[in-house]
Design an enzyme around this catalytic site. Structure first.
Site, PDB file in Angstrom:
ATOM      1  N   ASP A 126       0.855  -1.206   0.000  1.00 57.00           N
ATOM      2  CA  ASP A 126       0.000   0.000   0.000  1.00 57.00           C
ATOM      3  C   ASP A 126       0.884   1.246   0.000  1.00 57.00           C
ATOM      4  O   ASP A 126       2.113   1.144   0.090  1.00 57.00           O
ATOM      5  CB  ASP A 126      -0.927  -0.017   1.225  1.00 57.00           C
ATOM      6  N   HIS A 142     -10.221  -2.436  -7.764  1.00 58.87           N
ATOM      7  CA  HIS A 142     -10.202  -1.367  -6.754  1.00 58.87           C
ATOM      8  C   HIS A 142      -9.437  -0.134  -7.244  1.00 58.87           C
ATOM      9  O   HIS A 142      -9.911   0.999  -7.114  1.00 58.87           O
ATOM     10  CB  HIS A 142      -9.604  -1.910  -5.462  1.00 58.87           C
TER      11      HIS A 142
HETATM   12 FE1  N7H Z   1      -7.616   1.517  -1.408  1.00 61.06          FE
HETATM   13  N1  N7H Z   1      -6.253  -3.062  -0.881  1.00 61.06           N
HETATM   14  O1  N7H Z   1      -5.463  -3.619  -0.209  1.00 61.06           O
HETATM   15  O2  N7H Z   1      -6.917  -3.685  -1.702  1.00 61.06           O
HETATM   16  N2  N7H Z   1      -5.991   0.486  -2.007  1.00 61.06           N
HETATM   17  N3  N7H Z   1      -8.028   0.105  -0.019  1.00 61.06           N
HETATM   18  N4  N7H Z   1      -9.170   2.672  -0.684  1.00 61.06           N
HETATM   19  N5  N7H Z   1      -7.152   3.016  -2.690  1.00 61.06           N
HETATM   20  C1  N7H Z   1      -5.032   0.925  -2.882  1.00 61.06           C
HETATM   21  O3  N7H Z   1      -1.635   2.298  -5.136  1.00 61.06           O
HETATM   22  C2  N7H Z   1      -7.435  -1.146   0.105  1.00 61.06           C
HETATM   23  C3  N7H Z   1      -9.959   2.380   0.382  1.00 61.06           C
HETATM   24  C4  N7H Z   1      -7.880   4.182  -2.904  1.00 61.06           C
HETATM   25  O4  N7H Z   1      -4.002   5.956  -7.563  1.00 61.06           O
HETATM   26  C5  N7H Z   1      -4.014  -0.074  -3.030  1.00 61.06           C
HETATM   27  O5  N7H Z   1      -0.996   3.085  -3.201  1.00 61.06           O
HETATM   28  C6  N7H Z   1      -8.036  -1.836   1.229  1.00 61.06           C
HETATM   29  C7  N7H Z   1     -10.997   3.375   0.526  1.00 61.06           C
HETATM   30  C8  N7H Z   1      -7.209   5.011  -3.890  1.00 61.06           C
HETATM   31  O6  N7H Z   1      -4.317   4.151  -8.718  1.00 61.06           O
HETATM   32  C9  N7H Z   1      -4.374  -1.137  -2.260  1.00 61.06           C
HETATM   33  C10 N7H Z   1      -8.967  -0.985   1.776  1.00 61.06           C
HETATM   34  C11 N7H Z   1     -10.801   4.271  -0.507  1.00 61.06           C
HETATM   35  C12 N7H Z   1      -6.052   4.323  -4.252  1.00 61.06           C
HETATM   36  C13 N7H Z   1      -5.640  -0.802  -1.619  1.00 61.06           C
HETATM   37  C14 N7H Z   1      -8.960   0.223   0.985  1.00 61.06           C
HETATM   38  C15 N7H Z   1      -9.635   3.829  -1.237  1.00 61.06           C
HETATM   39  C16 N7H Z   1      -6.048   3.087  -3.478  1.00 61.06           C
HETATM   40  C17 N7H Z   1      -2.758   0.027  -3.908  1.00 61.06           C
HETATM   41  C18 N7H Z   1      -9.868  -1.164   2.941  1.00 61.06           C
HETATM   42  C19 N7H Z   1     -11.585   5.512  -0.860  1.00 61.06           C
HETATM   43  C20 N7H Z   1      -5.022   4.778  -5.275  1.00 61.06           C
HETATM   44  C21 N7H Z   1      -1.680   0.866  -3.264  1.00 61.06           C
HETATM   45  C22 N7H Z   1      -9.655  -1.989   3.928  1.00 61.06           C
HETATM   46  C23 N7H Z   1     -12.891   5.600  -0.753  1.00 61.06           C
HETATM   47  C24 N7H Z   1      -5.415   4.330  -6.661  1.00 61.06           C
HETATM   48  C25 N7H Z   1      -1.417   2.191  -3.931  1.00 61.06           C
HETATM   49  C26 N7H Z   1      -4.487   4.854  -7.723  1.00 61.06           C
HETATM   50  C27 N7H Z   1      -5.038   2.137  -3.548  1.00 61.06           C
HETATM   51  C28 N7H Z   1      -6.437  -1.636  -0.784  1.00 61.06           C
HETATM   52  C29 N7H Z   1      -9.793   1.294   1.220  1.00 61.06           C
HETATM   53  C30 N7H Z   1      -9.084   4.501  -2.300  1.00 61.06           C
HETATM   54  C31 N7H Z   1      -3.561  -2.415  -2.161  1.00 61.06           C
HETATM   55  C32 N7H Z   1      -7.750  -3.239   1.730  1.00 61.06           C
HETATM   56  C33 N7H Z   1     -12.095   3.394   1.592  1.00 61.06           C
HETATM   57  C34 N7H Z   1      -7.672   6.371  -4.385  1.00 61.06           C
END
Ligand code: N7H
Length: 489
Positions: A200, A345
């Site tokens: 992350d 996601h």
């Molecule tokens: Fe997410 N995951 O492990 O699957 N998220 N996220 N998220 N997320 C991202 O690129 C995860 C949540 C965003 O710029 C990564 O830095 C999990 C909420 C956004 O291409 C991973 C949870 C919201 C991005 C995860 C969770 C977002 C992002 C890749 C909850 C907003 C950047 C790491 C438990 C409403 C996208 C990275 C981009 C990336 C996961 C929550 C949003 C691995 C497990 C609630 C904007």
């Protein structure tokens, strides 16, 4: 011009350095509101600014270079501790700060918007929606103090200092602790990975004139998308958009969306195991890994599936010059899901080139800065064996933006929960739910299409929600001058 010494340190430039973070949610004692404001003046010197965060980063980099030249390893210089404070709408009111701040979602509070966010819950006898949250987040919360550190000992020491300022352990406490949540960066090879196992913290937007050297593919956004009162501070939604009016003390503050998100890790792993993508040449295990990568949009290493569609590429995953440089615009991905499902996601929460048709700035108002941390223990052998969660774990999600409706709320409601998003797709194809955070109030069936690149119109039925919201609130993280001159007495 922007003075980074005025801005609280968790908002920009990668945020407060953290191995462990305590989120201390408090309520101001009715009898001591005035004392709260006078004692706040004593907290202000403890607040860590962005300038300090950057200074520490520079020192650490210099140290790393020196170590490399001298072929030695010295212990990290990580700043011992970071402190930030923010207030809910009820907290501002309690302090007597009643200027209209210009954010309807903030004014309403997260609890009243839980139904629209899609949180699981039910209608209570009075007809109101009651989300399945822990009781603390249904109580009145006035503020949130973030304490980050390199160890429990340093964080505990800082918290004791703060509790002393607010007389917490006395007969006449100025504040009450409503709930305290502790997050920890995972250790060993899982360092920096969230609990499902994915790297992350790779992709945050770069803020103009703050993040000096954006990485390839990293979107540069105007300061006002994150900071109130700066160029680009978003008008409220609607046509025509209404310019936003803010009190002068809002300058350089940012709204903090907090979500207490539980993750059902053994259940998620079970689903991957039971639903491998079947492609010639891949083993069952590789098929399961590929499914996980296509649900998220990155492999566990961080390598984006748009660049590494069938096999993980850990070197790419760790390379900041390449791991964010993708746009879903390869000819085979533009109108199809060959490389990445539309609903993955990453693609849902930052659709990059998918919105090109709406102009170069279509994404900009909806960018957020994420600064959360994992909480809870590793999966135990018993949980792994039974494929059932027994201990709470997940993500203390924190996102900063200058406009909650267009930031966190928009991403969750209009993108992740909206089965028709993104719009750039062949007719008749429904992308479905963001499999990680997309949700419905009844916790009911969710599907997404395109998980199998060879059968893109086939829907995959996700048997349950593996991310379960258990609480949250919206806060305002004021500038340090506002804390000093307006909030403190
Ligand atoms: Fe997410 N995951 O492990 O699957 N998220 N996220 N998220 N997320 C991202 O690129 C995860 C949540 C965003 O710029 C990564 O830095 C999990 C909420 C956004 O291409 C991973 C949870 C919201 C991005 C995860 C969770 C977002 C992002 C890749 C909850 C907003 C950047 C790491 C438990 C409403 C996208 C990275 C981009 C990336 C996961 C929550 C949003 C691995 C497990 C609630 C904007």
């Amino acid at each position: 011009p922007l003075d980074l010494g005025n801005i609280q340190g968790d908002i920009l430039a990668g945020g407060l350095p953290k191995k462990t973070e305590t989120c201390y949610f408090f309520r101001i004692n009715d009898a001591y509101v005035h004392d709260f404001r006078t004692q706040l003046a004593k907290l202000v010197p403890l607040i860590t600014s962005t300038a300090e965060v950057l200074d520490d980063q520079r020192k650490q980099l210099a140290q790393n270079k020196k170590d490399a030249a001298e072929k030695k390893i010295t212990p990290p210089l990580l700043k011992i501790c970071g402190v930030n404070i923010s207030f809910s709408t009820k907290g501002l009111k309690k302090m007597g700060i009643t200027d209209e701040i210009g954010d309807a979602a903030f004014d309403a509070g997260m609890l009243s918007g839980a139904k629209d966010l899609g949180d699981i819950g039910h209608s209570s006898p009075n007809g109101q929606f009651d989300p399945d949250w822990v009781p603390a987040f249904k109580q009145e919360i006035h503020g949130l103090i973030l304490i980050t550190g390199d160890s429990y000992a340093t964080a505990a020491e800082k918290l004791a200092e703060i509790e002393h300022i607010f007389r917490v352990k006395t007969q006449n406490p100025i504040i009450h602790e409503v709930i305290r949540l502790v997050g920890d960066v995972r250790s060993g090879k899982e360092k920096g990975h969230e609990h499902f196992g994915f790297q992350d913290g790779i992709s945050n937007p770069a803020v103009k004139d703050v993040d000096a050297k954006p990485n390839p593919g990293q979107q540069v956004i105007p300061q006002g998308i994150i900071l109130c009162g700066r160029p680009g501070d978003a008008p409220t939604l609607g046509t025509p958009a209404v310019p936003v009016h803010r009190p002068s003390w809002a300058l350089d503050g940012s709204f903090l969306s907090f979500r207490y998100l539980f993750q059902l890790v053994p259940e998620f792993n079970k689903f991957l195991k039971e639903n491998p993508i079947t492609i010639t040449g891949l083993t069952h295990e590789q098929g399961s890994e590929l499914l996980g990568a296509r649900l998220v949009g990155r492999w566990k290493s961080g390598a984006p599936v748009d660049l590494a569609p069938l096999h993980d590429d850990p070197v790419l995953g760790q390379d900041p010059l390449r791991n964010n440089d993708f746009h879903y615009t390869f000819p085979d991905d533009q109108q199809t899901q060959t490389r990445c499902p539309f609903a993955a996601h990453l693609r849902k929460t930052n659709p990059r080139g998918d919105l090109d048709q709406f102009g170069p700035n279509a994404l900009t108002p909806h960018r957020i800065v994420r600064s959360g941390i994992a909480f809870g223990p590793e999966v135990t052998p018993a949980e792994a064996a039974t494929e059932r969660t027994q201990l709470p774990r997940g993500l203390l999600f924190i996102a900063y933006q200058s406009n909650i409706e267009q930031g966190f709320q928009f991403v969750q409601q209009s993108w992740s929960n909206n089965t028709k998003f993104p719009p750039k797709k062949p007719a008749n194809e429904v992308p479905g739910f963001d499999p990680i955070i997309g949700q419905t109030n009844n916790g009911g069936v969710r599907t997404l299409s395109g998980t199998n690149p060879n059968s893109q119109t086939t829907d995959l039925n996700l048997d349950k929600q593996w991310v379960v919201p258990k609480g949250g609130e919206y806060f305002f993280s004021p500038s340090i001058p506002a804390l000093k001159n307006t909030f403190a007495l």
